[in-house]
Design an enzyme around this catalytic site. Sequence first.
Site, PDB file in Angstrom:
ATOM      1  N   ASP A  68       3.834  -7.485 -12.518  1.00  0.00           N
ATOM      2  CA  ASP A  68       4.956  -8.341 -11.824  1.00  0.00           C
ATOM      3  C   ASP A  68       5.964  -8.333 -11.936  1.00  0.00           C
ATOM      4  O   ASP A  68       5.523  -8.268 -12.778  1.00  0.00           O
ATOM      5  CB  ASP A  68       3.631  -9.996 -12.399  1.00  0.00           C
ATOM      6  N   ILE A  90       0.592  -1.760  -0.282  1.00  0.00           N
ATOM      7  CA  ILE A  90      -0.202  -0.197  -0.005  1.00  0.00           C
ATOM      8  C   ILE A  90       0.812   1.151  -0.049  1.00  0.00           C
ATOM      9  O   ILE A  90       0.977   2.077   0.559  1.00  0.00           O
ATOM     10  CB  ILE A  90      -1.057   0.085   1.340  1.00  0.00           C
ATOM     11  N   CYS A 149       6.071 -13.798   2.809  1.00  0.00           N
ATOM     12  CA  CYS A 149       6.642 -14.592   3.880  1.00  0.00           C
ATOM     13  C   CYS A 149       6.370 -16.112   3.638  1.00  0.00           C
ATOM     14  O   CYS A 149       5.960 -16.444   4.445  1.00  0.00           O
ATOM     15  CB  CYS A 149       6.682 -13.788   4.947  1.00  0.00           C
TER      16      CYS A 149
END
Length: 806
Positions: free
Chosen positions: A580, A537, A604
């Site tokens: 991407d 964000i 993660c």
Amino acid sequence: MPSNKYSAAIIEESNNMTATAAVNGDTPPPEGLSENDSGVELTNENSPLTAAEPPSPFSPKQNGDAASPQDGNRCLSGSRKRSRKKTEEEESTWDSYSEEKSSGTSQLSLRQTPQPRTIFQAGLTPHTHSKPRRQNRKQEHSTLPCVSGPRTIVVVSGRVPETPRLELMEQDSKDSAQSTSTSSSLETQPEYNDSKGFGIGELVWGKIKGFSWWPGIVVTWRATGKRQASHGMRWLQWFGDGKFSEVSADKLDSITAFQKFFSQASYTKLASYRRAIFQALEMASIRAEKTFPPCESDNPDDQVKPMLDWANSGFLPKGEEGLKPTHNGESNPLDLQVLDVSLPEYFPSTKRPKVGVCKGKAAPEESYSREQMVNEVLKNKRSIEEFCLSCGKMRAATFHPLFEGGLCQACKDVYLEMSYMYDDDGYQSYCTVCCGGREVLLCGNANCCRCFCVDCLDILVDPGASNNARYLDPWRCYMCQPLLQYGVLKRRHDWSLKLQEFFANDNGQEFETPKIYPAVPAEQRRPIRVLSLFDGIATGYLVLRDLGFKVDQYVASEVCEDSISVGVVRHEGRIQYVHDVRDITRKNIQEWGPFDLVIGGSPCNDLSIVNPARKGLYEGTGRLFFEFYRLLSEAKPKEGEDRPFFWMFENVVAMGVNDKRDISRYLECNPVMIDAIEVSAAHRARYFWGNLPGMNRPLCASGMDKLELQDCLEHGRVAKFGKVRTITTRSNSIKQGKDQHFPVLMNGKEDILWCTELERIFGFPVHYTDVSNMGRGARQKLLGRSWSVPVIRHLFAPLKDYYACE
């Protein structure tokens, strides 16, 4: 700043390359499943198959929300202590281990009897209610490890206060952790009577959507501490980590179909799969009374090969009949104890250390128990810094970060992995001193989340210290008590600095000091150009603007549409979003660059040890790190370019030691560990790699940082806690304390944290994520994957000496 969307893409892409564990449900969670949402599996230090494999936690949910045990029976609030307590029956189980192994009865449990954890209330006679509890990873220095099982809650009244709860989505696998209540019925009912076979105790292969076949054992619903299985379903306990899942009987097959379901690719790549296969075959061999000749080789593969050959040949000579569990037909089903069907753990013989042909044998290490260590320190006046405070060994490899004393290499690796893992109640999963313990006592300080095991108290402080602590209300831990010496346990006066040094330094890897760029004169500074990978964000852009930087260009790679919406709306189109990260080429970098700052934090999911189905650094979303490494290499100044260039990479602290060292090896530097608790109202420990100036300087709060939860709340709302646990993408991660209460009181009732309050906790402006009509859950997921604004401000501030500011 990882994104959920990478997870699905990578899993689909790697479906044909590797198999993964199906543990308690569905897809590994994103960053939201963080260290505080963890449970831990038992691993064997002596096993030829584990090789320091990180522990495994409770099950994840497919939507990214980590499933956690729901409290069917709530405790009264108050200062209580929790422990894994060993009963007389369990003691006898340990003593009879060898007899059971030779007899091959169904009572055998290689993991043995789990130790229940207990919460004590001072001075009152308890009533008990069972509640599931994760297993204990940390093994003691003796041959047998410590294992925790169902947690027992001790309360002082039959009345249970009702607390608000958030609804969780039910998933395909009906994961055991998603049950909203624990059945209290004691009616004698036949179990698994749907004529589909697979009774209690049978060894099977199980399949859950999205994962490969995995060995497990059918167990009674009482073993899970949850509800009875639905019609046509079976409760399974998985080999490898001992977690429970409810699986359709149509997705089960006998363990004798070994040749059909065994995956050589998974066996080669995944230590957790090797461990599961090893445990399943060991139980099968005990039931079939199959013995194997001793192996003289040090190679783990050679030690296990006879077992694999036996399984591939159909478990001859007894075959399927020899693998069936033995049941006493006259016994009442209710008499079948949970512990009798708990998943086994095998303790193989210790491997002989290899000695190189050109090296002489090392001198034998002087071995001490912790009791002997205490005697040497108190009576013989030896320095406690010579000993490992966790296991008592001599020749400590490094210092203990919190208390005077050392840690051996094995205990150091455990500490690096486990010290920032937290339970669903917000407390540490393991002891602050040894990162283990079969019984743990919780600190009564409302703002402290530490726990200490009974063994550490009774050995290091004073025999009986744990019993005394149980009757103190509240009991304050040795991090909260005055700086004095308690037995041989003494808190370091500079523990906060030592903690940073402990996580930053890795004696096994030394790297050159990053190049130090001289400060640029003010009149020569130009606006900064940034490449942000896995942008989330737009925390990086927000901080740069807050610090007053002139941003010439901010190129962000992000695939989450909600995250992009926040960045576009809040920064009014000043961010250039690209595709991407895997599709960015060298030509793109040349066209968009040159860049002064490259930042990012890859997902993660497959790195965090709280994910039982993690694939590690080289598979799944873990390999997205290499996209960061590739693009960082492309963006670095070429030879002859004399200009300042900075970069930063972030990821979770609760990752395997080997993954951390591999990342450090590629990035050619060790990370610094920074916990946002020092500059915000919430815990958020993260590793940061990079060459930013002063990354390892002490973290100091500024006047604009909101350090207490009350500072983050709206008018008329009262904080029940000063700080909160790590907030993740899971809706239940906002619950706090032993009794899982919501952290806010409004009109005399508990309430959740509002979105605006969550934004203040993370350091974002109010309503920062309020775009695109997103609901509360979606906004919390965005925040749960983001960086803490005060921490990034701390890291970026020194760049003001290099780039133009307004």
